[in-house]
Design a protein around this motif. Structure first.
Motif, PDB file in Angstrom:
ATOM      1  N   SER A 172       0.929  -1.128   0.137  1.00 40.58           N
ATOM      2  CA  SER A 172       0.088   0.007   0.011  1.00 40.58           C
ATOM      3  C   SER A 172       0.810   1.263  -0.256  1.00 40.58           C
ATOM      4  O   SER A 172       1.889   1.312   0.586  1.00 40.58           O
ATOM      5  CB  SER A 172      -1.012  -0.006   1.258  1.00 40.58           C
ATOM      6  OG  SER A 172      -0.156   0.003   2.657  1.00 40.58           O
ATOM      7  N   SER A 191      -0.916   7.416   0.945  1.00 38.13           N
ATOM      8  CA  SER A 191      -1.877   8.000   0.246  1.00 38.13           C
ATOM      9  C   SER A 191      -1.718   8.589  -1.089  1.00 38.13           C
ATOM     10  O   SER A 191      -0.871   8.209  -1.524  1.00 38.13           O
ATOM     11  CB  SER A 191      -2.059   9.550   1.189  1.00 38.13           C
ATOM     12  OG  SER A 191      -1.070  10.340   0.964  1.00 38.13           O
ATOM     13  N   ASN A 236      -7.159   9.548  -3.369  1.00 34.89           N
ATOM     14  CA  ASN A 236      -7.417   8.609  -2.133  1.00 34.89           C
ATOM     15  C   ASN A 236      -6.676   9.083  -0.912  1.00 34.89           C
ATOM     16  O   ASN A 236      -5.473   9.119  -0.934  1.00 34.89           O
ATOM     17  CB  ASN A 236      -7.172   7.067  -2.484  1.00 34.89           C
ATOM     18  CG  ASN A 236      -7.871   6.593  -3.791  1.00 34.89           C
ATOM     19  OD1 ASN A 236      -8.969   7.119  -4.216  1.00 34.89           O
ATOM     20  ND2 ASN A 236      -7.220   5.771  -4.453  1.00 34.89           N
ATOM     21  N   VAL A 291      -6.940   7.021   1.728  1.00 38.45           N
ATOM     22  CA  VAL A 291      -6.843   5.832   2.329  1.00 38.45           C
ATOM     23  C   VAL A 291      -5.637   5.214   1.743  1.00 38.45           C
ATOM     24  O   VAL A 291      -5.277   5.216   0.603  1.00 38.45           O
ATOM     25  CB  VAL A 291      -8.120   4.861   2.232  1.00 38.45           C
ATOM     26  CG1 VAL A 291      -7.917   3.498   2.943  1.00 38.45           C
ATOM     27  CG2 VAL A 291      -9.331   5.523   2.830  1.00 38.45           C
ATOM     28  N   SER A 292      -5.020   4.293   2.660  1.00 37.07           N
ATOM     29  CA  SER A 292      -3.873   3.437   2.151  1.00 37.07           C
ATOM     30  C   SER A 292      -4.427   2.597   0.945  1.00 37.07           C
ATOM     31  O   SER A 292      -5.203   1.888   1.129  1.00 37.07           O
ATOM     32  CB  SER A 292      -2.999   2.784   3.168  1.00 37.07           C
ATOM     33  OG  SER A 292      -3.849   1.761   3.754  1.00 37.07           O
ATOM     34  N   THR A 293      -3.452   2.677  -0.075  1.00 39.22           N
ATOM     35  CA  THR A 293      -3.854   2.023  -1.482  1.00 39.22           C
ATOM     36  C   THR A 293      -2.933   1.221  -1.844  1.00 39.22           C
ATOM     37  O   THR A 293      -1.653   1.906  -1.979  1.00 39.22           O
ATOM     38  CB  THR A 293      -4.633   2.868  -2.458  1.00 39.22           C
ATOM     39  OG1 THR A 293      -5.445   3.681  -1.655  1.00 39.22           O
ATOM     40  CG2 THR A 293      -5.292   2.039  -3.450  1.00 39.22           C
ATOM     41  N   ALA A 348      -2.990  -3.936   1.578  1.00 37.78           N
ATOM     42  CA  ALA A 348      -3.326  -2.963   2.210  1.00 37.78           C
ATOM     43  C   ALA A 348      -4.318  -3.153   3.201  1.00 37.78           C
ATOM     44  O   ALA A 348      -5.655  -2.586   3.221  1.00 37.78           O
ATOM     45  CB  ALA A 348      -4.061  -1.984   1.088  1.00 37.78           C
ATOM     46  N   GLY A 351      -7.189  -0.965   4.197  1.00 36.86           N
ATOM     47  CA  GLY A 351      -7.501   0.154   3.407  1.00 36.86           C
ATOM     48  C   GLY A 351      -7.943  -0.479   1.996  1.00 36.86           C
ATOM     49  O   GLY A 351      -8.880  -1.338   2.105  1.00 36.86           O
ATOM     50  N   TRP A 352      -7.541   0.151   1.003  1.00 36.39           N
ATOM     51  CA  TRP A 352      -7.864  -0.371  -0.360  1.00 36.39           C
ATOM     52  C   TRP A 352      -6.860  -1.181  -0.862  1.00 36.39           C
ATOM     53  O   TRP A 352      -5.940  -0.788  -1.536  1.00 36.39           O
ATOM     54  CB  TRP A 352      -8.401   0.796  -1.172  1.00 36.39           C
ATOM     55  CG  TRP A 352      -9.358   1.650  -0.544  1.00 36.39           C
ATOM     56  CD1 TRP A 352     -10.384   1.127   0.399  1.00 36.39           C
ATOM     57  CD2 TRP A 352     -10.076   3.168  -0.903  1.00 36.39           C
ATOM     58  NE1 TRP A 352     -11.256   2.103   0.661  1.00 36.39           N
ATOM     59  CE2 TRP A 352     -11.074   3.296   0.110  1.00 36.39           C
ATOM     60  CE3 TRP A 352      -9.580   3.974  -1.857  1.00 36.39           C
ATOM     61  CZ2 TRP A 352     -11.700   4.462  -0.159  1.00 36.39           C
ATOM     62  CZ3 TRP A 352     -10.185   4.982  -1.884  1.00 36.39           C
ATOM     63  CH2 TRP A 352     -11.316   5.267  -1.059  1.00 36.39           C
ATOM     64  N   GLY A 379      -7.305  -6.274   1.929  1.00 36.34           N
ATOM     65  CA  GLY A 379      -7.931  -4.824   1.938  1.00 36.34           C
ATOM     66  C   GLY A 379      -9.139  -4.898   0.804  1.00 36.34           C
ATOM     67  O   GLY A 379      -9.352  -6.024   0.289  1.00 36.34           O
ATOM     68  N   GLY A 402     -11.911  -3.570   4.167  1.00 33.68           N
ATOM     69  CA  GLY A 402     -11.660  -2.004   4.416  1.00 33.68           C
ATOM     70  C   GLY A 402     -12.181  -1.561   5.558  1.00 33.68           C
ATOM     71  O   GLY A 402     -12.953  -2.230   6.378  1.00 33.68           O
ATOM     72  N   PRO A 403     -12.303  -0.072   5.823  1.00 37.09           N
ATOM     73  CA  PRO A 403     -12.822   0.588   6.777  1.00 37.09           C
ATOM     74  C   PRO A 403     -14.166   0.225   7.294  1.00 37.09           C
ATOM     75  O   PRO A 403     -14.490   0.263   8.549  1.00 37.09           O
ATOM     76  CB  PRO A 403     -12.529   1.849   6.485  1.00 37.09           C
ATOM     77  CG  PRO A 403     -11.758   2.052   5.473  1.00 37.09           C
ATOM     78  CD  PRO A 403     -11.928   0.951   4.522  1.00 37.09           C
TER      79      PRO A 403
END
Length: 517
Positions: free
Chosen positions: A144, A147, A151, A153-155, A177, A180-181, A203, A227-228
């Motif tokens: 990931s 940022s 995004n 969110v960590s990707t 991730a 995250g994503w 993720g 994810g979140p």
């Protein structure tokens, strides 16, 4: 601008090979020494600066006449930031079994076929990129980014609003991730297919609004660490020809298909839908989803709820392992149901035990909703099984009765016992016969008083009872006699009232039978 004199030995080799499209292979051939996971320890003899790759792709050493330039590199440690954001690249880029010290930036870039296979990459940013060919990340491990511009969110892999004219190849790849994503590809437009066989995502995989005319194939993929919001796969409002989540496809998190349109097959055959790890979220959310063929023959029942509210499918395939304890079916429309059992697919309609199973399926819905019953009854009726349709509608009335006030429930029980809410007319005939026998025996014990002495037909208990129960016409007995005994007179009134109800039910049943024929 880099000069040739500044290049290291492996960089000079790559520089000379680029104009002719030759591959530079820095691998030793010793498996222990070529493990990509330990690529950070590779020395100068296997290190190529990212700036050299960027320079070559942007024309630092142009191709010779009659040759096709292409950058092909294997077994290298790539130091620095491979930054191609906003560039237009006319050459293919092939990187195999490479270790990247920093992320790859393709934001808004326009490039030819991009291949990064068997490699370790700390994030790929390709939002709004245009790839004229395949994007091949097979067997690579992508970790990931902290940022990105789009995004927060960590990707690991970002492809939002990207366009790929070929295929996206992720077979055997792993996107990391956690929380995250793993893949952020909202608005992705694919002209080819997306192939994720054996793919691993730690993720959320986000394909919101993606256009996938070539289909999405995730056979045997594993999606963990959602994810979140506990979602592992989000395909909201996406359009695809095929969505294949079969052959051991396993998800620890929610699969979300809200508004997804599938012009062909949507299959979960042999899949495992575990739902979020905390056990608090749904396994599948498919509100307003549309598909032609929906195969939901899972390997085992989902741990979380399945929400199909407003979904529409032409063919539904299910099995004993398809449904969890809670299923949302309000507004779910299907054209046919086929049950999968012992390796065979059989249509539900016509099976003698299908109605209890299907009613039990509907009763998994929280609360009372009439639409699932009407949908099931409509399908039975459409297939010519009117008896099964009536059984479903009777089950609907019984379920509805549980939601009514106490007095209404009492009346409902009376209707159920006497006429089966009108869906069991033969029961009304049984009651008519029983009341006829009761009346004939009761009225034969005493002699009634004639309304006018010396007139009318002789009293006959059986005919008198039938005259009370039959509301239409008359047999001349009811108007000619009355009872001085109040109990028998009240029995006569009761028979008249029940006669209206029961006779109407019998006529309704006969009418349905005639319409069916």
């Amino acid at each position: 601008m880099l000069s040739f004199d500044e290049l290291t030995s492996p960089e000079r080799e790559l520089w000379d090979a680029f104009p002719e499209g030759r591959r530079v292979d820095l691998r030793t051939g010793v498996p222990e020494d070529d493990r990509v996971v330990e690529g950070g320890q590779w020395g100068a003899a296997r290190t190529v600066r990212a700036a050299v790759i960027v320079g070559l792709l942007l024309g630092a050493n142009p191709a010779q006449p009659g040759a096709v330039a292409c950058l092909r590199l294997a077994g290298a440690r790539i130091s620095g930031h491979l930054n191609l954001a906003g560039t237009q690249i006319a050459h293919a880029l092939w990187l195999e079994d490479c270790w990247f010290a920093e992320s790859v930036d393709l934001l808004g870039a326009s490039l030819q076929t991009l291949v990064i296979t068997g490699s370790r990459v700390p994030g790929i940013e390709a939002d709004s990129a245009r790839v004229e060919g395949n994007l091949d990340l097979r067997r690579s491990v992508v970790e990931s980014l902290a940022s990105s511009p789009f995004n927060h969110v960590s990707t690991a892999l970002s492809l939002s609003d990207a366009r790929v004219t070929g295929g996206l190849l992720l077979n055997g790849a792993e996107m990391r991730a956690s929380g995250g994503w793993a893949v952020a590809a909202g608005g992705l437009v694919m002209e080819g297919g997306v192939f994720c066989r054996g793919f691993v995502a730690r993720g959320e995989v986000r394909l919101l609004g993606a256009q996938l005319p070539g289909g999405l194939f995730m056979q045997g993929a594993r999606l963990t660490d959602p994810g979140p919001h506990g979602v592992s796969l989000a395909l909201d409002n996406a359009a695809a020809s095929t969505l294949d989540f079969s052959d051991g496809f396993t998800v620890n998190g929610t699969v979300r298909l809200q508004g997804t349109q599938v012009s062909g097959t949507l299959t979960f055959q042999g899949a495992v839908l575990n739902g979020p790890p905390d056990g608090q979220g749904p396994s599948l959310v498919a509100l307003l989803m549309q598909a032609v063929d929906f195969d939901f023959t899972l390997a085992r029942a989902p741990s979380g709820t399945v929400d199909l509210q407003g979904a529409q499918v032409s063919f539904l395939h299910d099995s004993e392992h398809s449904w969890p304890d809670v299923v949302e079916l309000d507004g779910f429309v299907y054209g046919s149901i086929k049950v999968h059992k012992t390796g065979e697919r059989r249509e539900t309609v016509g099976r003698r035990n299908s109605v209890p199973q299907r009613v039990a399926w509907i009763r998994r819905c929280p609360g009372y909703n009439p639409q699932p019953y009407e949908q099931l009854a409509g399908w039975y009726r459409k297939a010519g099984h009117d008896d099964e349709a009536r059984r479903v509608l009777l089950a609907k009335q019984r379920h509805r009765r549980q939601t009514l006030p106490r007095t209404a429930r009492a009346w409902g029980h009376l209707l159920d016992v006497t006429v089966g809410y009108g869906y069991r007319p033969w029961l009304a005939g049984v009651w008519l016969l029983a009341l006829t026998l009761l009346g004939a025996l009761s009225f034969s014990a005493q002699t009634p008083t004639p309304v006018q002495r010396g007139e009318g037909t002789p009293f006959q208990p059986l005919v008198y009872t039938l005259d009370l129960l039959i509301p239409i016409g008359g047999l001349g007995q009811r108007t000619a006699w009355y009872w001085p005994n109040d109990s028998l007179q009240w029995l006569a009134y009761l028979l008249i009232a029940l006669g209206w109800v029961l006779t109407t039910a019998v006529l309704a049943g006969v009418t349905r039978a005639l319409q069916k024929n």
